[in-house]
Design a protein around this motif. Structure first.
Motif, PDB file in Angstrom:
ATOM      1  N   CYS A 203       0.844  -1.206   0.000  1.00 33.54           N
ATOM      2  CA  CYS A 203       0.000   0.000   0.000  1.00 33.54           C
ATOM      3  C   CYS A 203       0.880   1.258   0.000  1.00 33.54           C
ATOM      4  O   CYS A 203       0.600   2.221  -0.719  1.00 33.54           O
ATOM      5  CB  CYS A 203      -0.925   0.022   1.213  1.00 33.54           C
ATOM      6  SG  CYS A 203      -2.217  -1.237   1.132  1.00 33.54           S
ATOM      7  N   ALA A 204       1.921   1.238   0.805  1.00 29.64           N
ATOM      8  CA  ALA A 204       2.811   2.401   0.858  1.00 29.64           C
ATOM      9  C   ALA A 204       3.549   2.563  -0.471  1.00 29.64           C
ATOM     10  O   ALA A 204       3.707   3.685  -0.977  1.00 29.64           O
ATOM     11  CB  ALA A 204       3.803   2.252   2.014  1.00 29.64           C
ATOM     12  N   LEU A 205       3.948   1.462  -1.044  1.00 22.28           N
ATOM     13  CA  LEU A 205       4.633   1.491  -2.342  1.00 22.28           C
ATOM     14  C   LEU A 205       3.719   2.082  -3.423  1.00 22.28           C
ATOM     15  O   LEU A 205       4.152   2.826  -4.305  1.00 22.28           O
ATOM     16  CB  LEU A 205       5.038   0.060  -2.725  1.00 22.28           C
ATOM     17  CG  LEU A 205       6.201  -0.108  -3.682  1.00 22.28           C
ATOM     18  CD1 LEU A 205       7.488   0.474  -3.079  1.00 22.28           C
ATOM     19  CD2 LEU A 205       6.415  -1.600  -3.998  1.00 22.28           C
ATOM     20  N   GLY A 206       2.447   1.765  -3.315  1.00 22.29           N
ATOM     21  CA  GLY A 206       1.485   2.252  -4.295  1.00 22.29           C
ATOM     22  C   GLY A 206       1.057   3.691  -4.048  1.00 22.29           C
ATOM     23  O   GLY A 206       0.279   4.249  -4.825  1.00 22.29           O
ATOM     24  N   GLY A 207       1.534   4.291  -2.961  1.00 18.11           N
ATOM     25  CA  GLY A 207       1.265   5.717  -2.772  1.00 18.11           C
ATOM     26  C   GLY A 207       0.158   6.080  -1.813  1.00 18.11           C
ATOM     27  O   GLY A 207      -0.302   7.234  -1.786  1.00 18.11           O
ATOM     28  N   ILE A 208      -0.314   5.130  -1.000  1.00 15.87           N
ATOM     29  CA  ILE A 208      -1.304   5.463   0.037  1.00 15.87           C
ATOM     30  C   ILE A 208      -0.595   6.273   1.126  1.00 15.87           C
ATOM     31  O   ILE A 208       0.543   5.977   1.481  1.00 15.87           O
ATOM     32  CB  ILE A 208      -1.901   4.179   0.651  1.00 15.87           C
ATOM     33  CG1 ILE A 208      -2.495   3.286  -0.435  1.00 15.87           C
ATOM     34  CG2 ILE A 208      -2.926   4.518   1.737  1.00 15.87           C
ATOM     35  CD1 ILE A 208      -3.680   3.848  -1.150  1.00 15.87           C
TER      36      ILE A 208
ATOM     37  N   GLY B 295      -8.395  -4.814  -8.792  1.00 14.14           N
ATOM     38  CA  GLY B 295      -7.633  -5.701  -9.667  1.00 14.14           C
ATOM     39  C   GLY B 295      -6.774  -6.618  -8.834  1.00 14.14           C
ATOM     40  O   GLY B 295      -6.758  -6.498  -7.614  1.00 14.14           O
ATOM     41  N   PRO B 296      -6.042  -7.520  -9.468  1.00  9.63           N
ATOM     42  CA  PRO B 296      -5.297  -8.526  -8.705  1.00  9.63           C
ATOM     43  C   PRO B 296      -4.023  -7.987  -8.037  1.00  9.63           C
ATOM     44  O   PRO B 296      -3.536  -8.589  -7.093  1.00  9.63           O
ATOM     45  CB  PRO B 296      -4.941  -9.581  -9.758  1.00  9.63           C
ATOM     46  CG  PRO B 296      -4.947  -8.836 -11.062  1.00  9.63           C
ATOM     47  CD  PRO B 296      -5.932  -7.732 -10.920  1.00  9.63           C
ATOM     48  N   ASP B 297      -3.502  -6.865  -8.510  1.00  8.96           N
ATOM     49  CA  ASP B 297      -2.212  -6.379  -7.998  1.00  8.96           C
ATOM     50  C   ASP B 297      -2.449  -5.195  -7.062  1.00  8.96           C
ATOM     51  O   ASP B 297      -2.842  -4.110  -7.487  1.00  8.96           O
ATOM     52  CB  ASP B 297      -1.330  -5.965  -9.189  1.00  8.96           C
ATOM     53  CG  ASP B 297       0.056  -5.522  -8.749  1.00  8.96           C
ATOM     54  OD1 ASP B 297       0.190  -4.967  -7.630  1.00  8.96           O
ATOM     55  OD2 ASP B 297       1.002  -5.716  -9.527  1.00  8.96           O
ATOM     56  N   LEU B 298      -2.192  -5.394  -5.768  1.00  9.88           N
ATOM     57  CA  LEU B 298      -2.509  -4.366  -4.777  1.00  9.88           C
ATOM     58  C   LEU B 298      -1.728  -3.075  -5.019  1.00  9.88           C
ATOM     59  O   LEU B 298      -2.278  -1.974  -4.912  1.00  9.88           O
ATOM     60  CB  LEU B 298      -2.252  -4.905  -3.358  1.00  9.88           C
ATOM     61  CG  LEU B 298      -2.560  -3.956  -2.192  1.00  9.88           C
ATOM     62  CD1 LEU B 298      -3.993  -3.454  -2.230  1.00  9.88           C
ATOM     63  CD2 LEU B 298      -2.289  -4.657  -0.856  1.00  9.88           C
TER      64      LEU B 298
ATOM     65  N   ARG C 139      -1.794   2.595  -6.838  1.00 13.52           N
ATOM     66  CA  ARG C 139      -1.314   3.629  -7.783  1.00 13.52           C
ATOM     67  C   ARG C 139      -2.475   4.229  -8.568  1.00 13.52           C
ATOM     68  O   ARG C 139      -2.547   5.441  -8.787  1.00 13.52           O
ATOM     69  CB  ARG C 139      -0.302   3.008  -8.764  1.00 13.52           C
ATOM     70  CG  ARG C 139       1.054   2.819  -8.116  1.00 13.52           C
ATOM     71  CD  ARG C 139       2.155   2.454  -9.120  1.00 13.52           C
ATOM     72  NE  ARG C 139       3.381   2.220  -8.359  1.00 13.52           N
ATOM     73  CZ  ARG C 139       4.160   1.156  -8.486  1.00 13.52           C
ATOM     74  NH1 ARG C 139       3.896   0.218  -9.389  1.00 13.52           N
ATOM     75  NH2 ARG C 139       5.235   1.032  -7.738  1.00 13.52           N
ATOM     76  N   TYR C 140      -3.371   3.346  -8.985  1.00  9.63           N
ATOM     77  CA  TYR C 140      -4.541   3.790  -9.739  1.00  9.63           C
ATOM     78  C   TYR C 140      -5.368   4.771  -8.897  1.00  9.63           C
ATOM     79  O   TYR C 140      -5.786   5.830  -9.364  1.00  9.63           O
ATOM     80  CB  TYR C 140      -5.375   2.557 -10.121  1.00  9.63           C
ATOM     81  CG  TYR C 140      -6.661   2.877 -10.843  1.00  9.63           C
ATOM     82  CD1 TYR C 140      -6.692   3.053 -12.233  1.00  9.63           C
ATOM     83  CD2 TYR C 140      -7.856   2.987 -10.135  1.00  9.63           C
ATOM     84  CE1 TYR C 140      -7.884   3.344 -12.882  1.00  9.63           C
ATOM     85  CE2 TYR C 140      -9.050   3.277 -10.777  1.00  9.63           C
ATOM     86  CZ  TYR C 140      -9.053   3.454 -12.151  1.00  9.63           C
ATOM     87  OH  TYR C 140     -10.234   3.731 -12.790  1.00  9.63           O
ATOM     88  N   PHE C 141      -5.556   4.411  -7.630  1.00  7.22           N
ATOM     89  CA  PHE C 141      -6.298   5.233  -6.660  1.00  7.22           C
ATOM     90  C   PHE C 141      -5.614   6.605  -6.546  1.00  7.22           C
ATOM     91  O   PHE C 141      -6.253   7.661  -6.691  1.00  7.22           O
ATOM     92  CB  PHE C 141      -6.299   4.478  -5.324  1.00  7.22           C
ATOM     93  CG  PHE C 141      -6.944   5.156  -4.139  1.00  7.22           C
ATOM     94  CD1 PHE C 141      -7.930   6.124  -4.261  1.00  7.22           C
ATOM     95  CD2 PHE C 141      -6.576   4.755  -2.842  1.00  7.22           C
ATOM     96  CE1 PHE C 141      -8.506   6.704  -3.133  1.00  7.22           C
ATOM     97  CE2 PHE C 141      -7.155   5.328  -1.722  1.00  7.22           C
ATOM     98  CZ  PHE C 141      -8.119   6.301  -1.866  1.00  7.22           C
ATOM     99  N   ARG C 142      -4.328   6.595  -6.368  1.00 10.21           N
ATOM    100  CA  ARG C 142      -3.597   7.851  -6.172  1.00 10.21           C
ATOM    101  C   ARG C 142      -3.635   8.734  -7.416  1.00 10.21           C
ATOM    102  O   ARG C 142      -3.874   9.940  -7.344  1.00 10.21           O
ATOM    103  CB  ARG C 142      -2.151   7.542  -5.801  1.00 10.21           C
ATOM    104  CG  ARG C 142      -1.329   8.810  -5.638  1.00 10.21           C
ATOM    105  CD  ARG C 142      -0.157   8.596  -4.741  1.00 10.21           C
ATOM    106  NE  ARG C 142       0.724   9.746  -4.749  1.00 10.21           N
ATOM    107  CZ  ARG C 142       1.519  10.088  -3.754  1.00 10.21           C
ATOM    108  NH1 ARG C 142       1.531   9.358  -2.666  1.00 10.21           N
ATOM    109  NH2 ARG C 142       2.299  11.135  -3.823  1.00 10.21           N
ATOM    110  N   GLU C 143      -3.406   8.089  -8.552  1.00 12.11           N
ATOM    111  CA  GLU C 143      -3.415   8.875  -9.798  1.00 12.11           C
ATOM    112  C   GLU C 143      -4.785   9.481 -10.059  1.00 12.11           C
ATOM    113  O   GLU C 143      -4.914  10.617 -10.512  1.00 12.11           O
ATOM    114  CB  GLU C 143      -2.989   7.992 -10.982  1.00 12.11           C
ATOM    115  CG  GLU C 143      -1.465   7.888 -11.076  1.00 12.11           C
ATOM    116  CD  GLU C 143      -0.997   6.696 -11.914  1.00 12.11           C
ATOM    117  OE1 GLU C 143      -1.792   6.229 -12.765  1.00 12.11           O
ATOM    118  OE2 GLU C 143       0.140   6.234 -11.691  1.00 12.11           O
TER     119      GLU C 143
END
Lengths: 374, 374
Positions: A154-159, A356-359, A364-368
């Motif tokens: 989650c942190a990697l994805g930008g939460i 989607g399957p990749d958290l 990232r999608y959420f953040r963008e």
């Protein structure tokens, strides 16, 4: 002994104007002297201690808005006793809703309020403008390693804010200390890779004798926020957690066990006062509550009123973040932006996994999506 | 990691049988994994952690009784988390009432329950058979000397338990330490004269950082009981107060701010579970609540259910005293005896002053009336 300073509460009372006045007179006694009217001593007690009706305004044939003021001294500068005067015994009487609270500076000065507030939290997270992104580690039953992996992703994805699900306490599946240590490390590792300033927020709702131990442990291992369910642990316990200078961490309030104050239209506390005003007085920097359109039943208007309560002027008590969540999906975000504007924290738990399957990609999608919209 | 032991909760769910089953399935997820059903991991989490519907019984066309069981491990041996599993998030959903709770010994063993219970309190007070007599010092605004005089007169007249009104905390009118010292002395003096064993019970509902200080002060100066409003200070704070061996005092629970859990017929916690079962788990020896026929709106049947909840079998957790009050008059006593039997504590505040001009005589009349009846 009496300063003459008063605080006031707007109640919505069920009944005709005549009935509402009768009910209001009863509230004036019930919330202060709790004594038969004819026996109330003359002088200071009758003139100052007993609540005073300031105004009565019919809002329909069946309800009135009534403002009642109380001597500041009745609250004794204590959050527990302030809440008692506002809604203690009358919580047991039908047809009474606390709508709004007005506290003069002479009473507000007893409360520090949120340590961070909106501005402080934005600074801590390095997010000056856009809405904040918030998620929860779950489901209960996962191991500490699995939860830490999720925190990392989650942190990697930008939460920005990654909290324990409010049901994670100290279960055998993922014991508190192990979980908090590993999740804190996981988020720190991701931050090193991304350059972001995500924070991990453990749930410290716990028995009385363990709650501050858990909070101190969290601080020691580097966690950067704390979540608590004040209806389970005590609203004033949250206030103490926020006020503790040795912790000095942002506090998130969770609504578990608090719902009964707002589910009835005819008894309780308004969304505005409970999730806004009272939660701020009790020191939270962010207030979690169920958004409209999710799996709970708050209306759009109720949510809008919560947001108003998080920023309505209250002297030195700072505005805080509304954190609508509870079955939110990514698709709901555009509409939520309309209601809340930028000063909001989007809390998405399960919905983030559904996308989607990749958290990491989902985050990232959420953040963008949010970055693009504001 | 999972013992297979489960505890269960009977919920009353608004809706047809079909709707209730849907709602129950939602509760099973909401109160445990808080995760979309299709994403719940197979194996231990799906098979054990998720709540399980044990039975569904329609009780009318518009409501069902549904029993849901949860793995004991989800509660983590903590009162805060047990309450969270029972009613945390679903407190925010309409149409759900917690009716009864069943805890196996493997979970009950985490809780000591009331230290005194009915038997211990009767022994402390030297009252083996008759109902106990209980009053409150009020109104707020009186000086410490006036309250102490009142305490003396009540004890002289034969009242067993003399408590602070729940609105007395640390106001300038009668600051805590001064009040507790003088009232304790006053009751001790009366006991010397009467040979009775009346106790003075200060209200220790207070901010987090002062509550235990106040309780310790009370113990030091010889007070023999403590009252707390658990909805203001935290149910688990009451549990800690009861469990504290250095205090070892009887605990009285006051319902201030707790009413919203019971005022709606369609959301909340039953009178039986809240004022009976949960209050006992949280360590109170006596539970104060508004009696039927007074100035509150509890029905006779609701009060009878509270009394049942104070004594329903719960393993080693002792039965406690129901303490009906709230606008009670002496005239109501014969009828109350019919409902409650001997194991009750009659709480009369203002009504005791109303009877006649001499407080000592009023108390004697109250005591003689009760002694004659049983």
């Amino acid at each position: 002994m009496i300063s003459g300073e008063r605080f006031s509460v707007i109640y919505r009372l069920v009944g005709s104007e005549k009935e509402a006045i009768k009910k209001a007179l009863d509230i004036c006694l019930e919330q202060t002297v709790e004594f038969p009217e004819e026996l109330v001593p003359r002088g200071m007690i009758r003139d100052h201690v007993v609540g005073r009706i300031e105004s009565v305004t019919p809002i329909s044939q069946a309800s009135c808005r009534v403002t009642i003021s109380y001597a500041v001294e009745t609250a004794s500068g204590e959050l527990t006793q302030l809440l008692n005067v506002i809604f203690g015994n009358i919580s047991i009487k039908p047809g009474i809703v606390v709508e709004e609270i007005y506290l003069p500076e002479s009473l507000l000065k007893s409360f520090r309020g949120p340590r961070f507030g909106r501005q402080g939290l934005r600074k801590l997270l390095g997010v000056p403008h856009r809405p904040l992104l918030f998620t929860a580690l779950k489901p209960m039953g996962l191991s500490t390693a699995e939860l830490a992996k999720m925190a990392y992703e989650c942190a990697l994805g930008g939460i920005d804010i990654i909290k324990d699900d409010h049901g994670l306490t100290n279960q055998v599946f993922a014991p508190y200390e192990e979980r908090v240590r590993l999740c804190t490390q996981a988020v720190a590792k991701a931050n090193q890779e991304t350059g972001f300033k995500a924070i991990y927020v453990p749930n410290v709702t716990a028995p009385y004798n363990q709650l501050f131990q858990r909070a101190r442990f969290a601080k020691e291992v580097g966690a950067q926020g704390l979540m608590i369910s004040p209806a389970l642990a005590g609203l004033d316990t949250m206030r103490e957690l926020a006020d503790d200078d040795s912790l000095a961490l942002p506090i998130f309030s969770h609504p578990a066990f608090q719902g009964s104050y707002v589910t009835s239209a005819e008894n309780g506390i308004s969304h505005f006062a409970l999730f806004g005003q009272i939660t701020r007085l009790a020191g939270a920097d962010g207030v979690v509550y169920p958004n409209f359109g999710g799996r709970f039943s708050f209306s759009r208007e109720e949510c809008r009123r919560i947001a108003e309560g998080t920023e309505t002027p209250m002297g030195h008590i700072q505005p805080i973040f509304p954190c609508p969540g509870g079955g939110m999906s990514l698709e709901a975000i555009p509409d939520m932006l309309q209601v809340y504007g930028r000063d909001v924290t989007f809390l998405i738990g399960g919905g983030l996994f559904r996308h989607g399957p990749d958290l990491v990609e989902n985050c990232r999608y959420f953040r963008e999506m949010v970055e693009k919209m504001v």
